[in-house]
Design an enzyme around this catalytic site. Sequence first.
Site, mmCIF file in Angstrom:
data_model
loop_
_atom_site.group_PDB
_atom_site.id
_atom_site.type_symbol
_atom_site.label_atom_id
_atom_site.label_comp_id
_atom_site.label_asym_id
_atom_site.label_seq_id
_atom_site.Cartn_x
_atom_site.Cartn_y
_atom_site.Cartn_z
ATOM 1 C CD GLU A 184 -3.075 -0.337 0.128
ATOM 2 O OE1 GLU A 184 -3.315 0.123 -1.169
ATOM 3 O OE2 GLU A 184 -3.665 -1.361 0.395
ATOM 4 C CG HIS A 185 -0.044 4.868 0.807
ATOM 5 N ND1 HIS A 185 -0.452 6.119 0.130
ATOM 6 C CD2 HIS A 185 -1.022 4.471 1.415
ATOM 7 C CE1 HIS A 185 -1.386 6.337 0.729
ATOM 8 N NE2 HIS A 185 -2.094 5.484 1.486
ATOM 9 C CG ASP A 245 0.271 3.252 -6.429
ATOM 10 O OD1 ASP A 245 0.493 3.916 -5.423
ATOM 11 O OD2 ASP A 245 -0.748 3.359 -6.968
ATOM 12 C CG ASP A 258 -6.702 2.191 -7.638
ATOM 13 O OD1 ASP A 258 -6.091 1.483 -6.953
ATOM 14 O OD2 ASP A 258 -6.989 3.325 -7.150
HETATM 15 MG MG MG Z 1 -10.122 5.556 -6.338
#
Ligand code: MG
Length: 399
Positions: free
Chosen positions: A44-45, A47, A188
């Site tokens: 997480e965090h 990318d 995403d």
């Molecule tokens: Mg979003």
Amino acid sequence: MSEWQQAWTAETGVRTAQELFRRAFGAEPDGVWASPGRVNLIGEHTDYNGGLCLPIALPHRTYVAASARSDGRVRMTTDIGTEPVWEGTLAELAPRKVSGWVAYCGGPAWALTGAGVAVPGFDLAVASCVPLGAGLSSSAAVECAVGLALAQLAGHRLDAGDADRARLAALCVRAENEVAGAPTGGMDQAASLRAQAGHALLLDCRDGSVEQVRFDLDAAGLALLVIDTRASHSLADGQYGARRAACERGAARLGVTTLREVTDLNAALAALDDDEVRRRVRHVVTEIGRVTDFVAASEAGDWATAGRLMDASHDSLRDDYEVSCVELDVVVAAARGAGALGARMTGGGFGGSAIALVRPEKMETVAHAVRVAASVRGLPTPEIHLAIPSDPGACLIEP
Ligand code: MG
Ligand code: ADP
């Protein structure tokens, strides 16, 4: 018995989008395209730091019914807005000219046009069962479904192979960053367009390359609960950018392009004099290591270790990166206490969703414990979904 939140079947999604289209425009759409939301297993965090992450696509998808127009005009409608129909021109779908849902739905038109795709005018209706603002990436699901639709209306299939999908994902990232103005990192859209059923997507954000990592929950005797805390994550806007900026300051101080290049964490921490930057760097570098370790553990079927890595990821996001919140901490602690193998917040944080890896026989106990813990603290009742790495993911469905 628990009420598990269900994703729409493809049939329901297509019908809902078609009906919305008919009501708004009084005609049949040329086609219906779909793209899924995602949950990130770990990483997480990372990318926007050129790091690794490991999302899976959800069975929850966004459905876009669309038709080309010959007059260059655009009409868009969605199931989430109170505004009935937005009408304008292609030229208006550009940075600083639109905002809110219009920017998310229209942004891909601008990005595709900028890449030389001759996007025609269009009518478009968006219907989605991806929970909104729950950290499950309803935003990328919209952009990717619209991107697929508009590319095809312009005569391009951008979903044939992974290279095309990677190209479309990059354009949807541009749309989100520049038209919607959200400085997100690209995980995403890659998950929505490039993840495959029964697999997690190991995405290397340094070069956009991917590896499909087998993640077959049934075969492993596991279930993955997605716990939407229903705490709004709208506070994230400025905070997200602030985390990104701290990472960039850290990288600049260390003389590297991105934090991915940090090979000696202790030396890096010693070289940083700002305590906040030091903690942000420690999260990013250790989190990238946890992705590699999680992949190894899952490939070895060592789910106890995988669960511990999820726990460690949450603790690092809470303490070093400071992007958790009471709602997330409460459900994560409750899930662990009720026997989850591991639990962590997923997505950008400040609300949104957590995930818990559980044995199927513990699903009910964990779900119950999570709801009770939220209620005792006076927090909203979480909505709990079952995650299944999605099939068929992003595609044209109709006709
Ligand atoms: Mg979003
Ligand atoms: P999430 O975690 O769900 O991606 P974001 O804040 O990144 O949350 O994105 C949510 C935004 O995406 C919404 O505010 C809206 O502008 C847009 N969006 C999501 N789903 C839809 C939809 N069905 N129709 C129109 N816009 C949507």
